[in-house]
Write a protein that holds these residues in place. Structure first.
Motif: not given
Length: 891
Positions: A341-350
């Motif tokens: 759902k998010l761009p591939h550049t999202w942080s992939r974590g919290n």
């Protein structure tokens, strides 16, 4: 404790202003203006012998000329006139007064005398007094403004109780500006009568009050305060600011324990034990209200952060870690869903960084997935305004998701002002907590966490003591009485260790020697590897005067060390009387950590228990925590885990984890010593060694006082004197005793083995079992205002009878349940008899109960015990039974 006539204070039908005035900038003028507005729906009666009218309202020349007896009088006449005014009002039938006048014991002898006069009048009439030296009270829901504050806030569901008029003014001003509403604003002033305990008892029963805010400078009745606060905090959030951090008491203490337990730390421990959330400034107070006032609850301390700016996420994370929270580890399925759902550049974590160009739909997509994650206890949504994304619509997407009531709380921070104000207003209108900064938002989350932890401590039901624990109380009492009889303030080290040993706290073996030669022989007796200590009632800290030598071997080395020690001590402290030496076996505990445990006495709350990092640098280390007794195992565990040394006890590198269960038990035993012996003013065990095999007390000191000089414990202890043995009509022998927290499983078994009819008659509704929170509430009682007596046989509870006193402490309501298969053997009669005797001993005057009309057996028992019977109000299926218990009773 009493809320008698507080309804006349906060729900009056009529109000008199004694000292009303037309003079500009006078208190009487402001009071009159505030009370004579159109908001209060009732007569307001100004009184001033020198005025015909106050504004356009008729003024009366005297109290005697009033056309009615006012429910409430607000008094602003000179201090010397106040006692006379109060007595005339009380004699005429007024039952409540607010005295705003100052000059009652704030520094002069005459003021103290006037305060005593108020107390005398209070003792003769059922008059309740707020103040003196206060700014008054407000009850916005009924338009009552009996104060000289400059603004009235809107009606709401917060109650604010304060000792400071200046703080009242600041809070009301802030609240009015931010449209924060109040159910009550109460300035207590000098607390000659109405105090925090009274207000907590009143407000917890007020349906218009959802949260209670306190500004505290001092507590006048600690046991009443603790009892009322614990009862209130079980039902509503109670949030407090405590001003002043007086360390004078700590400086005067003679022991390490006393030096470490300053008065502010004791207040903090009292708030923690009472379930009160403490905050440190007015801004944090309103932030806590912003969070807790919504009614949302966090199940844990794992926070997920969604942000459109990485820097905001970092700031929030730092604050979270600093305040003891945790970043949630997102579940793999959550990360996978976000990848889609998010761009591939999202942080992939919290923190979940959804990138600065995040449109409203991206907020929606991220929040939908994160609130479903089982590893997340709450979500903080952050927004930094940008020129390419609509912050207001992003807020609307968050609001829509929250409206569907997700499984976890959602908090927000739309950073900035101006364009962000519309979004913040939308959050406010939807009861979604919103904050000005990421730090404040994280603090709001941690308020939820700390509030839950305090409620959990209030509701837990653990064992109070190890099974089969029986201390040698009389042995310890003999040692303490001997010292008091000899007019000694300090027990010797061997005496102090004997007290610990009597309570099952392991101590190192010690032999007393009168001179160096005897010390050498004692060393041989103990195995030739010993510690030598000077023995003197005049020396508190032995190591400070060269009075301790470690790791001595052999007789001659001990003799030489003793000779040298005598010379050293005499040169450092020539006035000290030397009784001899204490020779103890050199403790060999590999990987041992040095701890301190102890008891000290606070001037307000009485005995407190301390735990921390021990050793000779104990004050420098400053790593300690304190708690109010009585303790049980979970409370002892909480005490230990609030220190830095706790992490060392978990083990590290090649050092195994310490035997912390034995430490918890020792703290509970120490708590029992504090409860059993009010004569103990200070007690130090330093060092207390602990390793993976156990604990060992190497040194101990106890300072005693006359029991008459002791400060009572703030929390009513377990009333052991109510224990007794009985026999039923069939010969079955039972123990009757007060209920304890660990009785929850046995109580649930009693429920399980009772018939549905019996349970319905007891609880007035069909019952199959009790949820933990209810069972905990019934087993972890406040012995000061409640009592529940259980009859047990071999660990099974066969019956229970309980009473709960009203806040006036005059009437109590009872309830009883006898297991179905044990009825007809006289158990109910015996339990009720004990309950009536206890009520009489506590000064209660009346016992009432509601009994179903179909419960013929209970009604017959009540008649036999002297109860009268009448129809219950508004319920034809229930009978009200009443017993007058003011007279002496033998049964």
């Amino acid at each position: 404790m009493s809320i008698r006539n507080l309804d006349k204070l906060f729900q009056p039908k009529s109000v008199a202003i004694i000292g009303a005035s037309n003079r500009e900038q006078s208190v009487g003028k402001v009071l009159s203006r505030n009370l004579l507005g159109d908001a209060f729906d009732g007569p307001v009666l100004p009184v001033n012998p020198h005025e015909n009218a106050i504004g356009s309202t008729l003024c009366y020349r005297s109290i005697g000329s009033l056309p009615m007896v006012p429910d409430l009088a607000v008094i602003c006449t000179p201090a010397v006139t106040v006692p006379t005014v109060l007595e005339e009002l009380a004699a005429n039938g007024t039952r409540a007064a607010v005295v705003v006048t100052a000059g009652f014991g704030e520094g002069d002898g005459e003021g103290a005398d006037l305060a005593q006069e108020i107390k005398r009048i209070k003792s003769q009439y059922p008059l309740r007094v707020v103040g003196p030296n206060c700014v008054g009270i407000m009850v916005p829901p009924i338009g009552l403004n009996a104060s000289f504050l400059h603004v009235q806030p809107p009606a709401g569901n917060l109650a604010f109780v304060t000792q400071s008029g200046a703080v009242a003014s600041a809070v009301v001003d802030h609240a009015a500006h931010h449209n924060i509403g109040f159910s009550h604003v109460v300035s207590l002033g000098n607390m000659t009568d109405v105090d925090f305990g009274d207000m907590l008892d009143y407000l917890v029963a007020d349906p218009n009050t959802k949260a209670i805010l306190l500004y505290i400078e001092s507590i006048s009745s600690p046991r009443k305060f603790m009892s009322a606060a614990r009862a209130a905090a079980r039902n509503k959030p109670v949030i407090a600011i405590k001003s002043g951090r007086n360390e004078a008491a700590a400086k005067a203490a003679a022991s390490h324990t006393g030096a470490l337990a300053g008065s502010d730390a004791v207040y903090h421990a009292a708030f923690r034990r009472a379930g009160i959330l403490r905050v440190y400034d007015l801004l944090e107070l309103f932030d806590a209200v912003n969070t807790l006032g919504t009614g949302m609850k966090a199940t844990g301390d794992r926070l997920a952060i969604i942000t459109n700016g990485g820097g905001l996420g970092v700031l929030a994370t730092e604050t979270l870690i600093e305040q003891g929270g945790r970043l949630a580890d997102l579940a793999p399925e959550t990360v996978e869903a976000l990848n889609g759902k998010l761009p591939h550049t999202w942080s992939r974590g919290n923190p979940v960084d959804i990138i600065g160009d995040a449109p409203p739909e991206r907020y929606e997509a991220a929040l939908e997935e994160v609130v479903k994650d089982p590893n997340v206890d709450a979500v903080l949504v952050l927004n930094c305004p940008t020129a390419i994304a609509d912050s207001v619509m992003a807020a609307e997407k968050v609001r829509q998701i929250v409206s569907n009531k997700p499984r976890v709380p959602v908090l927000t921070n739309w950073v900035g002002e101006g364009a962000q104000e519309k979004a913040k207003r939308a959050f406010y209108e939807s009861a979604i907590p919103s904050y000005n900064t990421p730090n404040q938002a994280v603090s709001g989350f941690m308020h939820l966490v700390r509030y839950k932890r305090r409620r959990d401590l209030l509701m837990q039901t653990p064992p109070s003591m190890p099974e089969g624990y029986h201390p040698e109380t009389e042995k310890a009492r003999g040692i303490i009485n001997r010292a008091l009889g000899e007019k000694r303030e300090w027990l010797s080290e061997p005496e102090a260790k004997d007290v610990l040993d009597a309570y099952g706290i392991p101590v190192v073996e010690t032999v007393i020697a009168k001179d160096p030669e005897e010390a050498g022989l004692a060393a041989v007796e103990l195995g030739n590897h010993v510690v030598l200590k000077i023995l003197s009632h005049d020396i508190t800290h032995k190591s400070d005067v060269g009075g301790v030598r470690l790791d001595l071997t052999g007789r001659q080395q001990v003799v030489n060390a003793a000779d040298e020690m005598l010379r050293t001590v005499k040169s450092v402290n020539p006035e000290a009387r030397i009784e001899g030496f204490a020779v103890q076996r050199m403790a060999t505990m590999p990987h041992a950590e040095e701890l301190i445990i102890g008891i000290t006495t606070d001037a307000v709350f009485g005995p407190v228990i301390l735990f921390g990092k021990g050793g000779v640098e104990v004050e420098v280390a400053a790593d300690s925590s304190i708690a109010l007794p009585p303790l049980n195992i979970p409370l002892a565990q909480d005490l230990v885990q609030r220190t830095r040394v706790w992490s060392l006890l978990q083990g590290f590198r090649n050092r195994p984890a310490a035997a912390v269960e034995e430490l918890y038990t020792a703290l509970v035993k120490l708590s029992q010593i504090a409860m059993d012996f009010p004569e103990i003013r200070e007690l130090d065990v330093n060092p207390l060694y602990i390793n993976d095999h156990g604990i060992l007390a190497l040194d101990a000191r106890i300072r005693v006082q006359k029991e008459a000089d002791a400060v009572p414990v703030a929390i009513e202890p377990y009333p052991k004197h109510l224990e007794r043995h009985i026999s039923l009509d069939n010969g079955l022998a039972l123990n009757v005793r007060p209920i304890r927290p660990e009785d929850e499983p046995a109580l649930l078994q009693l429920i399980a083995k009772s018939s549905q009819d019996d349970l319905r008659r007891r609880f007035f509704a069909p019952v199959k079992t009790l949820p933990h929170e209810t069972a905990a509430r019934l087993t972890q009682i406040d012995y000061d205002r409640e009592m529940a007596l259980v009859a047990e046989s071999h660990g099974e509870i066969l019956g229970v009878a309980r009473l709960t006193a009203d806040p006036h402490f005059e009437t109590c309501e009872f309830a009883a349940l006898v297991r179905t298969d044990q009825q007809g053997q006289g158990l109910g009669r015996r339990l009720m008899g004990d309950l009536i005797r206890h009520a009489h001993s506590r000064g209660l005057k009346k016992m009432i109960g509601y009994v179903m009309a179909e419960n013929k057996a209970m009604l017959a028992l009540c008649r036999d015990l002297g109860f009268t019977e009448a129809a219950a109000p508004d319920d034809v299926s229930t009978r009200l039974v009443t017993l007058e218990i003011a007279r002496d009773r033998a049964a």
